[in-house]
Design a protein around this motif. Structure first.
Motif, PDB file in Angstrom:
ATOM      1  N   SER A 230       0.843  -1.198   0.000  1.00 32.69           N
ATOM      2  CA  SER A 230       0.000   0.000   0.000  1.00 32.69           C
ATOM      3  C   SER A 230       0.880   1.250   0.000  1.00 32.69           C
ATOM      4  O   SER A 230       1.893   1.309   0.708  1.00 32.69           O
ATOM      5  N   MET A 252      -2.057  -3.891  -2.975  1.00 29.76           N
ATOM      6  CA  MET A 252      -1.872  -2.501  -2.558  1.00 29.76           C
ATOM      7  C   MET A 252      -3.093  -1.969  -1.805  1.00 29.76           C
ATOM      8  O   MET A 252      -3.077  -0.826  -1.333  1.00 29.76           O
ATOM      9  N   LYS A 255      -4.444   1.554  -2.396  1.00 34.79           N
ATOM     10  CA  LYS A 255      -3.710   2.741  -1.963  1.00 34.79           C
ATOM     11  C   LYS A 255      -2.355   2.797  -2.657  1.00 34.79           C
ATOM     12  O   LYS A 255      -1.653   1.793  -2.752  1.00 34.79           O
TER      13      LYS A 255
END
Length: 432
Positions: A230, A252, A255
């Motif tokens: 992320s 992720m 993000k």
């Protein structure tokens, strides 16, 4: 259609493929159009017979000492389907729509001939020119490895963690026989018999709502080994239809910045609809236009560049057995050039401390370890992340995976025989 009639139809199809030099998938589609009376079960069974003959093309001809379509079919029924001579003879009784009865020579071949004296490329069912490459990586195990690459692959699914959890999807797809994959913590597997139809996964609510995607477990693991996080800036440099882009987006958790691109804009066509269905909102798809560089604004700033490299596809023979017999040495040379170019392009995009995940669906050393060594010679600022570190994402399964897969100083090699996946090579390289 009777089982015997299905065999006759498959023999006819093999003859068409040989005579007209058409891809098997095209021949199957045209046959289905011309024989609309055949039900879905018939088409699935005929397709299964055809693909099995292609998988065992060389060994079946060796067993029968005859390379004609009928002989290859008979040899396959013995080698792949495990039928004895009497069972094969019962199907070939010369009745309506059935193959002609076995000749004395065919009976003798089926009863007495084995692969014990066959050369490795015959017993393993692969083109002879590839023998040296397979010996280089597998040694005396190359026949066993290649035989596993000639088996039918299961249907693997990746649970999209942006929308669902594996336990919930596992329950809703129980009617298809879905089970957890051995290694991937987000994978499901549906085993398929020789004559089984592919389940209509695209009609399932979980697929329609984006909770699952079709993806081989080896491909899932390759994405996981990249350790996308992320908040990172991640580039999928050979995104194609977006399979690994979707996997990266889930890793992720929506993000960070995810950029997907490919040199062939036609390959990118399906990615937009797939991203929308999966609920991915942080992906920027960059379609090439003219001679312009789609990543001209990215210079040494990416945390991760994932390269799902163009390759010979030798690791996917289970799914595309037709391709291995049409593959020529020149194709390898073209792919090696493509891989060198994309690796060098990626090097300029990675920031200090960032990494490249280099992935192929090939088992050939020139595309894998040799390509990585060549890259590091050209770019000494990069070094391989030790394979035992990349596999730590599998948690309690890491140790078992390490014993199953082939490890080298350059990375991991997965194979159908060792890991039950397609053949995948993964190397993670970190920039100093």
């Amino acid at each position: 259609m009777t089982p015997a009639a299905r065999i006759s139809a498959a023999i006819e199809l093999i003859d068409t493929i040989d005579a007209q030099r058409v891809p098997a998938a095209k021949a199957l589609k045209e046959w289905g159009t011309a024989h609309r009376y055949a039900g879905s079960g018939d088409r699935a069974a005929i397709s299964g017979l055809l693909w099995d003959v292609l998988r065992r093309r060389a060994s079946s001809a060796w067993i029968m000492d005859d390379d004609r379509p009928r002989a290859r079919m008979l040899g396959m029924l013995k080698l792949e389907r495990g039928m004895d001579t009497d069972a094969i003879a019962a199907l070939c009784d010369g009745g309506r729509f059935a193959p002609e009865p076995l000749s004395d020579g065919e009976r003798t071949a089926l009863s007495t001939r084995t692969l014990s004296e066959a050369p490795a490329h015959i017993a393993g069912d692969y083109p002879e020119w590839l023998d040296g490459y397979l010996a280089q990586v597998f040694g005396e195990d190359r026949v066993s490895e290649a035989t596993a690459m000639a088996s039918r692959a299961p249907l693997d699914l990746r649970v999209n963690t942006l929308k669902a959890k594996r336990e919930k999807v596992l329950a809703s797809l129980a009617h298809l026989g879905a089970k957890p994959t051995p290694w991937s913590l987000i994978g499901l597997r549906i085993e398929l018999g020789a004559d089984a139809r592919n389940p209509g996964i695209h009609a399932e609510e979980d697929f329609i709502k984006g909770a699952v995607e079709v993806q081989d477990e080896g491909s899932q693991l390759a994405a996981l080994f990249s350790a996308a996080k992320s908040g990172e800036q991640v580039i999928d440099l050979c995104a194609g239809a977006g399979g690994k882009t979707l996997a990266l987006a889930a890793m992720m958790a929506g993000k960070g910045r995810l950029i997907a691109t490919d040199t062939d804009k036609r390959q990118l066509a399906p990615i937009h609809e797939r991203l929308s269905r999966a609920g991915v909102h942080n992906a920027d798809v960059r379609t090439p236009k003219g001679d312009g560089d789609t990543l001209s604004d990215i210079r040494a700033s990416a945390d991760l560049v994932l390269i799902d490299a163009p390759c010979t596809g030798t690791g996917t023979w289970r799914r595309n057995p037709d391709a291995k017999w049409r593959m020529r040495p020149g194709a390898l040379e073209v792919r090696l050039k493509d891989q060198t170019e994309v690796l060098d392009r990626a090097a300029a995009l990675v920031k200090p401390g960032g990494r490249i995940a280099y992935i192929t669906c090939s088992v050939l050393p020139p595309e894998n370890g040799e390509q990585v060594r060549g890259f590091m010679a050209r770019h000494p600022e990069f070094a391989v992340v030790p394979p035992e570190q990349t596999v730590s994402v599998l948690w309690d399964k890491a140790e078992d995976f390490s014993r199953a897969a082939l490890s080298s100083p350059e990375g991991w090699l997965m194979t159908p025989r060792r890991t039950g996946t397609d053949g995948f090579f993964v190397s993670v390289l970190k920039k100093a």
